[in-house]
Design an enzyme around this catalytic site. Sequence first.
Site, PDB file in Angstrom:
ATOM      1  N   SER A   1      38.770   3.553 -44.615  1.00 50.88           N
ATOM      2  CA  SER A   1      39.788   2.886 -45.436  1.00 50.88           C
ATOM      3  C   SER A   1      39.111   1.887 -46.361  1.00 50.88           C
ATOM      4  O   SER A   1      37.949   1.530 -46.154  1.00 50.88           O
ATOM      5  CB  SER A   1      40.776   2.147 -44.540  1.00 50.88           C
ATOM      6  OG  SER A   1      40.112   1.077 -43.886  1.00 50.88           O
ATOM      7  N   ASP A   2      39.839   1.413 -47.353  1.00 53.44           N
ATOM      8  CA  ASP A   2      39.396   0.224 -48.070  1.00 53.44           C
ATOM      9  C   ASP A   2      39.730  -0.979 -47.167  1.00 53.44           C
ATOM     10  O   ASP A   2      40.476  -0.853 -46.189  1.00 53.44           O
ATOM     11  CB  ASP A   2      40.087   0.116 -49.441  1.00 53.44           C
ATOM     12  CG  ASP A   2      39.266  -0.732 -50.428  1.00 53.44           C
ATOM     13  OD1 ASP A   2      38.438  -1.556 -49.976  1.00 53.44           O
ATOM     14  OD2 ASP A   2      39.457  -0.587 -51.652  1.00 53.44           O
TER      15      ASP A   2
END
Length: 704
Positions: free
Chosen positions: A247-248
Amino acid sequence: MADSRDSDSRAADTEARMSDDERFQLLRSELAIPWPGLPPPPAHWKISSGRVPGIPRLDIPDLAETDASLGIINPFGLREGDVATALPAGQALAATFNANLAHDSGVMLGAEARAKGFNVLLGGGLNLARDFYCGRNFEYLGEDPLLAGVLAGESVRGTQSQGVIATVKHYSLNVQETLRDTLDARIEDSAHRESDLLAFQIAIERGQPGAVMGAYNRINGEHASSNAHLLTTVLKQDWGYPGWVMSDRGAVHSVESFNCGLDQQSGAALDRQVWFDGPLREEVAAGRVSRARLSDAVRRILRSVYAAGADRPLKESAIDYAAHAQMAREIAAQGMVLLKNDGVLPLADAGAGPVLVVGGQAHLGVLAGYGSSMVTPVCGVAASIPVGAPSGFGVSSRQVYFASSPLEALRNALPYRQFSYDSGYFPQTTAARAAHASLVIVFATQWQGESMDADSLTLPQGQDALIAAITQANPNTLVVLQTGNPVRMPWLKQVRAVLQAWYPGQEGGAAIADVLSGRVNPSGRLPITFPLAESQAPRARAPGLGAPDGKSLTVNYFEGSDVGYRWYAKHGLRPLFAFGHGLSYTHFKHLGLKLAIEGSTLVARFEVENIGERLGADVPQLYLVEAAGQPVRRLVGFERVELQPGERRAVQMTIDARLLARWEGEGWSQHAGRYRCALGRSALRIGRRVGIVLPQRTLPPSRP
Ligand code: BGC
């Protein structure tokens, strides 16, 4: 991928020997940076974007992550005294249209990362520049899926050759910064597959990055981190992607993301919960997440570690900064786009009278883009202005000038001319001084960065009025732009030349002087359309601009796959400068375009000749202009060709079948009919059209 089976079986073997605690340990990264309100990271960790502690008993290394779109980041300067080579903006790399240079810059980034003790590089940004205002366009690779995909793929390939895992990001449609956490990007699946997703697909096939980073935004209602369609159906099933999805930071909203296809929660402490530990263990215990899926995620991480050789021990070592500086200068110089030149350039051929350099802090250095890609450069920082708002980085945002002064570099390049500097702060005074110069060079800037979009195409802080006042006083004026995006040029007719220098990196001053003086013959081509006015673009202004964080917002990307120049072609709009435009100090001729089908592949052949007096590089661009009888405009091939005066070279381009097709239903369809291609000097200046009849063909979703 010679050793890919090997990496897969090694990964399966290691995973089978792991305890559940060890498995869960790999499924999240920790912040490796002190963060307000969170316990400090272990003292022996190098401060960086993130870290996944390794498992020594199984020879699994720590995954030491660094941001590195444009160089190895020293977050907030917390690693005292640690500098790195600061490359120019991604847009500059894109403007080179040079796949080999992208590869070499990836090698450089990988080598520097490893020498600093990092084995995961969070670079590879390639969101398409759908809008002229996106604050992070400067980090990305322009508006075309082939160009962005090829260059990102080559850069990844280069990085991973150094035993460093590379990423591509932000998957997908993180194409504006305003409200990036809450924005819902709406697009039809077919249009998405033909544009932004195609860029990712090409980059992934070419570079085989170990990881893909998800975006912040939603896509068609689902956050990128929990978007089963994008993560599982498209990426892992249709494309057969074997690596892992991270994920970011702060982009995971529930534990369900894991079943949707997210493999690793990045900087997990930044999310509302560390989902991929306790809550995920409960899901597995309750049978809502299968043990097979748990093994799958762990194996994906391990196979990427093995495939890239990231388990080779990390040993900090000396870096050849001088060689890397050459790389930075080469990209900057090759990426500069000469937009207009009435003959005033190169300066080495022009007069010898006094030159007035105006604005842009050109006496100090060159502007850098802001955000997680900003490097602490080897050359040092000449000025760092804490601007605070409007960026989402709030008080920490800084407008930074790298200490690479164009003024100094011009003095060195043209020692027989007298140069002076004027800040342009009082336009009328500057104009009065300009009247006494034989030549005026205005440095105009537009600062852009993560978390902030431009509000329009207008150069900020009254620079248009400054340029207008100067040209009235002295028509012998040229403009150098350092901008993160296209800008309007109401003074275009009144100036003699315009050079787009983007954010040119730590050697930017020297590279600007190289091109202005004529030491380097410009060969950059625009990777993004410069609109004439906001009203020409699909969106005249960033939706939600100025709205408070957290507000929900839906943006309908109704232009579909007609991104950038395709939008202009479809609607018969003439932009200020077209995608692919860029001048040279010499002239080129394109000869004898022929199309042939070889096997089932369309191949184009032609020749390029340098018909001028100087060594220079041309970038012939092959456009599809008609597909199955329908008018279209798609870049289907490009190459940078360097030629001596009088030299002629044969060029061959193999066309990716997806660029001839449309996504329909479950795969790519090439319709039977007449297809025509033409060589272009830009997406607007198209040469003779050459046709060929192609049969009906269906291609699978994966690589044809
Ligand atoms: C950015 C990513 C970056 C991450 C880690 C995020 O704000 O969107 O591109 O890799 O921070 O620093």
